[in-house]
Design a protein around this motif. Structure first.
Motif, PDB file in Angstrom:
ATOM      1  N   VAL A  65       0.831  -1.203   0.000  1.00  0.00           N
ATOM      2  CA  VAL A  65       0.000   0.000   0.000  1.00  0.00           C
ATOM      3  C   VAL A  65       0.864   1.252   0.000  1.00  0.00           C
ATOM      4  N   ASP A  66       1.957   1.235   0.765  1.00  0.00           N
ATOM      5  CA  ASP A  66       2.856   2.390   0.789  1.00  0.00           C
ATOM      6  C   ASP A  66       3.435   2.673  -0.595  1.00  0.00           C
ATOM      7  N   ALA A  67       3.747   1.605  -1.338  1.00  0.00           N
ATOM      8  CA  ALA A  67       4.275   1.777  -2.699  1.00  0.00           C
ATOM      9  C   ALA A  67       3.217   2.385  -3.616  1.00  0.00           C
ATOM     10  N   LEU A  68       1.975   1.925  -3.475  1.00  0.00           N
ATOM     11  CA  LEU A  68       0.879   2.476  -4.271  1.00  0.00           C
ATOM     12  C   LEU A  68       0.627   3.941  -3.926  1.00  0.00           C
ATOM     13  N   LEU A  69       0.687   4.252  -2.630  1.00  0.00           N
ATOM     14  CA  LEU A  69       0.465   5.632  -2.196  1.00  0.00           C
ATOM     15  C   LEU A  69       1.574   6.561  -2.676  1.00  0.00           C
ATOM     16  N   LYS A  70       2.784   6.037  -2.754  1.00  0.00           N
ATOM     17  CA  LYS A  70       3.899   6.836  -3.265  1.00  0.00           C
ATOM     18  C   LYS A  70       3.636   7.238  -4.708  1.00  0.00           C
ATOM     19  N   THR A  71       3.135   6.296  -5.501  1.00  0.00           N
ATOM     20  CA  THR A  71       2.798   6.595  -6.896  1.00  0.00           C
ATOM     21  C   THR A  71       1.610   7.552  -6.969  1.00  0.00           C
ATOM     22  N   LEU A  72       0.589   7.299  -6.143  1.00  0.00           N
ATOM     23  CA  LEU A  72      -0.598   8.152  -6.126  1.00  0.00           C
ATOM     24  C   LEU A  72      -0.252   9.595  -5.811  1.00  0.00           C
ATOM     25  N   ASN A  73       0.711   9.785  -4.933  1.00  0.00           N
ATOM     26  CA  ASN A  73       1.089  11.130  -4.498  1.00  0.00           C
ATOM     27  C   ASN A  73       2.271  11.700  -5.268  1.00  0.00           C
ATOM     28  N   SER A  74       2.542  11.123  -6.436  1.00  0.00           N
ATOM     29  CA  SER A  74       3.627  11.621  -7.294  1.00  0.00           C
ATOM     30  C   SER A  74       3.030  12.061  -8.627  1.00  0.00           C
ATOM     31  N   PRO A  75       2.556  13.309  -8.711  1.00  0.00           N
ATOM     32  CA  PRO A  75       1.845  13.764  -9.910  1.00  0.00           C
ATOM     33  C   PRO A  75       2.675  13.738 -11.193  1.00  0.00           C
ATOM     34  N   SER A  85      -1.431  17.582  -8.852  1.00  0.00           N
ATOM     35  CA  SER A  85      -2.466  16.543  -8.930  1.00  0.00           C
ATOM     36  C   SER A  85      -2.251  15.659 -10.156  1.00  0.00           C
ATOM     37  N   LYS A  86      -2.666  14.410 -10.038  1.00  0.00           N
ATOM     38  CA  LYS A  86      -2.633  13.501 -11.173  1.00  0.00           C
ATOM     39  C   LYS A  86      -3.894  13.690 -12.029  1.00  0.00           C
ATOM     40  N   ILE A  87      -3.853  13.163 -13.239  1.00  0.00           N
ATOM     41  CA  ILE A  87      -5.008  13.214 -14.143  1.00  0.00           C
ATOM     42  C   ILE A  87      -5.584  11.815 -14.285  1.00  0.00           C
ATOM     43  N   TRP A  88      -6.863  11.691 -13.984  1.00  0.00           N
ATOM     44  CA  TRP A  88      -7.599  10.422 -14.080  1.00  0.00           C
ATOM     45  C   TRP A  88      -8.556  10.533 -15.258  1.00  0.00           C
ATOM     46  N   ILE A  89      -8.482   9.574 -16.188  1.00  0.00           N
ATOM     47  CA  ILE A  89      -9.425   9.527 -17.303  1.00  0.00           C
ATOM     48  C   ILE A  89     -10.050   8.134 -17.367  1.00  0.00           C
ATOM     49  N   ASN A  90     -11.356   8.097 -17.599  1.00  0.00           N
ATOM     50  CA  ASN A  90     -12.093   6.839 -17.730  1.00  0.00           C
ATOM     51  C   ASN A  90     -12.127   6.415 -19.194  1.00  0.00           C
ATOM     52  N   THR A  91     -11.749   5.157 -19.462  1.00  0.00           N
ATOM     53  CA  THR A  91     -11.832   4.659 -20.837  1.00  0.00           C
ATOM     54  C   THR A  91     -12.955   3.626 -20.967  1.00  0.00           C
ATOM     55  N   LEU A  92     -13.947   3.734 -20.123  1.00  0.00           N
ATOM     56  CA  LEU A  92     -15.014   2.737 -20.024  1.00  0.00           C
ATOM     57  C   LEU A  92     -15.905   2.704 -21.261  1.00  0.00           C
ATOM     58  N   TRP A  93     -16.436   3.864 -21.660  1.00  0.00           N
ATOM     59  CA  TRP A  93     -17.280   3.952 -22.855  1.00  0.00           C
ATOM     60  C   TRP A  93     -17.083   5.333 -23.483  1.00  0.00           C
ATOM     61  N   PRO A  94     -17.422   5.500 -24.758  1.00  0.00           N
ATOM     62  CA  PRO A  94     -17.030   6.687 -25.526  1.00  0.00           C
ATOM     63  C   PRO A  94     -17.418   8.042 -24.948  1.00  0.00           C
ATOM     64  N   SER A  95     -18.575   8.145 -24.300  1.00  0.00           N
ATOM     65  CA  SER A  95     -19.047   9.455 -23.836  1.00  0.00           C
ATOM     66  C   SER A  95     -18.240  10.007 -22.664  1.00  0.00           C
ATOM     67  N   LEU A  96     -17.367   9.205 -22.108  1.00  0.00           N
ATOM     68  CA  LEU A  96     -16.551   9.661 -20.973  1.00  0.00           C
ATOM     69  C   LEU A  96     -15.180  10.161 -21.401  1.00  0.00           C
ATOM     70  N   ASN A  97     -14.787   9.878 -22.655  1.00  0.00           N
ATOM     71  CA  ASN A  97     -13.405  10.110 -23.065  1.00  0.00           C
ATOM     72  C   ASN A  97     -13.259  10.592 -24.504  1.00  0.00           C
ATOM     73  N   GLY A  98     -14.333  11.142 -25.045  1.00  0.00           N
ATOM     74  CA  GLY A  98     -14.271  11.648 -26.409  1.00  0.00           C
ATOM     75  C   GLY A  98     -14.054  10.573 -27.455  1.00  0.00           C
ATOM     76  N   GLY A  99     -14.459   9.334 -27.131  1.00  0.00           N
ATOM     77  CA  GLY A  99     -14.368   8.249 -28.102  1.00  0.00           C
ATOM     78  C   GLY A  99     -13.134   7.372 -28.005  1.00  0.00           C
ATOM     79  N   HIS A 100     -12.284   7.602 -26.999  1.00  0.00           N
ATOM     80  CA  HIS A 100     -11.037   6.837 -26.860  1.00  0.00           C
ATOM     81  C   HIS A 100     -11.214   5.795 -25.746  1.00  0.00           C
ATOM     82  N   HIS A 101     -11.932   4.725 -26.061  1.00  0.00           N
ATOM     83  CA  HIS A 101     -12.442   3.814 -25.049  1.00  0.00           C
ATOM     84  C   HIS A 101     -11.805   2.424 -25.111  1.00  0.00           C
ATOM     85  N   ASP A 102     -12.124   1.605 -24.099  1.00  0.00           N
ATOM     86  CA  ASP A 102     -11.544   0.262 -23.958  1.00  0.00           C
ATOM     87  C   ASP A 102     -11.785  -0.640 -25.163  1.00  0.00           C
TER      88      ASP A 102
END
Length: 305
Positions: A29-39, A245-262
């Protein structure tokens, strides 16, 4: 005498195993948090949407365990409240789609909810039960970060469960309101949780919303939503990472990412136009319905441990 010594030995042995597992979980978890807090880190974090719902019922403990085994960094879960005020994992307000019962979650007690079975992605009943938020967080503890979606309306109740399970540093709660609204409604506990704003960057004033959060809260990340890839802000999102801050983008379906989806990445074999595109825009957190394939893609590029 021998029996007592043997039992003592077993007790010490299992205590050492438990301690080793606890230390290992803490390090993970500490390793994950280090990445999370490294923008500015190039490492891309993978968030599994509702767990591994292709192989287990969505929002089930098994779906969570599966993505932990995959090496996913964070699991997204949804919560609803029962009639007697307990928080359970469920995306819809109704039970119809994902369980063997019908009706609103809020019309049933936890005891009644626990008698129901979850359906898999094909709608087939399984042996899996609906977990409470507490059960889910205990499964995640020391193993994976957690994003609670649909949790803003249950902010304080969710925070109490987070405290009880000792998972405060692992859990991200998100919402789509402006900073002054969040402060007014939850200012008393805001400093005790990891809060992530969700911003639709196609709406007027989106940059102002981001800048205000950056000045007042400095969130670990912003979840950006956009249904078109032609908006001007997408030309340069570096100001977000530069603000801390980091940038989070959803690639779940087209309307969330301008068409760049899973599905573009996996079914159309156009990963560079999907995952590659959002990474080039600065995303270092990607929520996906294809966690296994995304991890493989990222590791080939040296972007995931």
């Amino acid at each position: 005498m021998f029996k007592k010594q043997f039992l003592l030995f077993l007790g010490i042995f299992f205590a050492q195993i438990l301690q080793a597992q606890t230390i290992s979980g803490t390090k993970k978890v500490d390793a994950l948090l280090k990445t999370l807090n490294s923008p500015m880190s190039k490492n891309v974090m993978v968030i599994a949407h509702r767990g591994d719902w292709r192989s287990a019922p969505e929002n089930s403990v098994q779906a969570i365990k599966n993505v932990i085994e995959m090496g996913v960094d964070m699991v997204e879960i949804d919560i609803q409240k029962t009639k007697d005020g307990e928080l359970v994992l469920m995306h819809d307000t109704k039970l119809d789609r994902t369980t063997t019962s019908k009706g609103k979650v809020s019309d049933f007690t936890l005891e009644e909810i626990k008698k129901m079975y979850l359906r898999n992605g094909a709608g087939v009943p399984t042996s899996h039960r609906i977990p409470t938020l507490e059960e889910a967080l205990n499964a995640c503890k020391g193993n994976i970060l957690v994003n609670i979606d649909k949790g803003y309306n249950h902010f304080k109740e969710a925070y109490e469960v987070v405290k009880k399970t000792g998972t405060a540093k692992q859990v991200v709660i998100k919402g789509g309101k402006r900073y002054d609204q969040v402060l007014s409604e939850h200012g008393d506990i805001l400093s005790n949780v990891i809060y992530m704003p969700v911003v639709n960057i196609t709406k007027p004033g989106a940059k102002e919303v981001i800048n205000n959060f950056s000045k007042q809260l400095k969130p670990v990340a912003f979840e950006l939503v956009f249904n078109t890839d032609t908006i001007s802000m997408l030309k340069d999102l570096s100001f977000i990472r530069k603000s801390g801050s980091k940038i989070w983008i959803n690639t779940l379906w087209p309307s969330l990412n301008g068409g760049h989806h899973d599905d573009m990445a996996v079914e159309e074999n156009k990963a560079e136009q999907s995952w590659g595109w959002v990474i080039n825009k600065g995303a270092t957190m990607i929520q996906t319905d294809r966690p296994k394939e995304l991890i493989e893609y990222l590791r080939k590029k040296g972007l995931h441990n």
